[in-house]
Design an enzyme around this catalytic site. Sequence first.
Site, short mmCIF file in Angstrom:
data_model
loop_
_atom_site.label_atom_id
_atom_site.label_comp_id
_atom_site.label_asym_id
_atom_site.label_seq_id
_atom_site.Cartn_x
_atom_site.Cartn_y
_atom_site.Cartn_z
N SER A 164 1.28 -1.26 0.34
CA SER A 164 0.04 -0.50 0.05
C SER A 164 1.05 1.35 -0.37
O SER A 164 1.82 1.56 -1.00
CB SER A 164 -1.32 -0.33 1.18
OG SER A 164 -2.19 0.74 0.64
N ASP A 258 -9.98 -4.49 -4.69
CA ASP A 258 -9.62 -3.63 -3.99
C ASP A 258 -10.11 -2.42 -4.87
O ASP A 258 -9.63 -2.29 -6.33
CB ASP A 258 -8.28 -4.24 -3.80
CG ASP A 258 -7.12 -3.30 -2.77
OD1 ASP A 258 -7.27 -2.10 -3.19
OD2 ASP A 258 -6.12 -3.51 -2.83
N HIS A 288 -7.99 -6.10 -0.52
CA HIS A 288 -6.65 -5.08 0.14
C HIS A 288 -6.11 -5.60 1.40
O HIS A 288 -6.76 -6.40 2.34
CB HIS A 288 -7.15 -3.49 0.40
CG HIS A 288 -5.77 -2.47 0.66
ND1 HIS A 288 -5.36 -2.23 -0.73
CD2 HIS A 288 -5.59 -2.46 1.62
CE1 HIS A 288 -3.74 -1.48 0.22
NE2 HIS A 288 -4.62 -1.67 1.64
#
Length: 320
Positions: A164, A258, A288
Site C-alpha cells: 500500500s 481492492d 486489500h
Amino acid sequence: MTSTQEAHDDVDPDIRRFVVALNHGYGQFSDFAALPLPERRAAAEVVRAPWRAGGPAMAETRDGTLAGCRARFHYPGTSRTPRSALLYVHGGGWTMFSIDTHDRLMREYAARAGVVVVGIDYSLSPEARFPVALDEVVAAYRQLRGEAAAHGIAAERIAVGGDSAGANLAVAMSLRLRALGEPLPAALLLNYGAFDPAPTPSYARYDGPAYMLTIAEMDQFWRDYAGEPATLDDPLVVPARADLTGLPPAFVTIPECDILADANRAMAERLHAAGVAVEACIYPGATHSFLEAVSVSPLSDAAFEDAARWLAAVLGHAPA
C-alpha cells in the site's frame, strides 16, 4: 445484516473471515473513525495483533535504528557469507501501522525467500507529511547499503518492497535515487500499492469495509500525506505520474477485490512499457491487506510463495 457482515460472493471465504474479524475488532472501539489519530493507531495495533502472531521462527531478530528510525532485522538462518536482503516498508496510508503490525509479513518473506528482512518505522503523516517518510526510507536504504557487511548482507543484493503506502514509498525511493545517479535496489516487491489517487472502476466496484479499504479512507490518506493538493502533481508522491524507465525488476501483487486493483494493473503495464522486467500476479477473491490473513488463507499463502520464488530468483539464490 450490515455491510461489514455481508457475504460477498466475489471474496474468497477465508479472506472474508479475515475482513469480518478486523471489522469486528475495530467495532469494539466506540466510533473508531472519530477517535483522535494517536488512539486510532493504538487501537489498530491491538486489533491486528492476532494476525501478526505465529508464523516462521527466526534464527535471530535484532531491533535497532536506520536513518534515526526504529528498525527490525529478521534473520531466517545462519550464514557465513553475505546474504540477500529485503528492506520492507509497511503500509497504513502513511498514517498508521508499524513494524509490529507487519512483523509476520516480514518473517514470512524472510523464511520463504531465504533473505534478511529489515523493517523500518518511518515517520507518520499528517504530523510528518511528504517528503519526510520518503527522505527517511532513502536514508535507510543508503545506510543499509553502507553498513551491509556489518549486518551480514550483500550490498548489491538488497531489494526494497512494501504494501500500500509502503509500495508507493519503495517506488518513489527508486525514482529519487535514479535522479541522483545513486545505486538502485536490486528489485522492487510491490504489494497492492497506492500509486494514483485518481478514481477508477475498481474504486466504485470494491468500495466499502466489506472489501477492507474504502474510498473515503484512501482519499483521507492522500490528503494527510500530501498536504496541499498541488503536491499530488509530484511524481514522487504519485508514482503513476512518473517516468519509470530504468527502475529495478518488479513484482506486483494485485488483489482482485481492492479499490486499488486498477491502479496496480496500470502500474504493472507502465513498468512493462518502460522496459522494466515486471511480473504481476492477480489474486481472485483477495482484498486489500489480504497477505495479513496468511494464518487462515491458502490464497495468501500462495501469494507469499509466488513472491518468494520471484524474489529469490531475481536476487540470485535458491528460495528457502
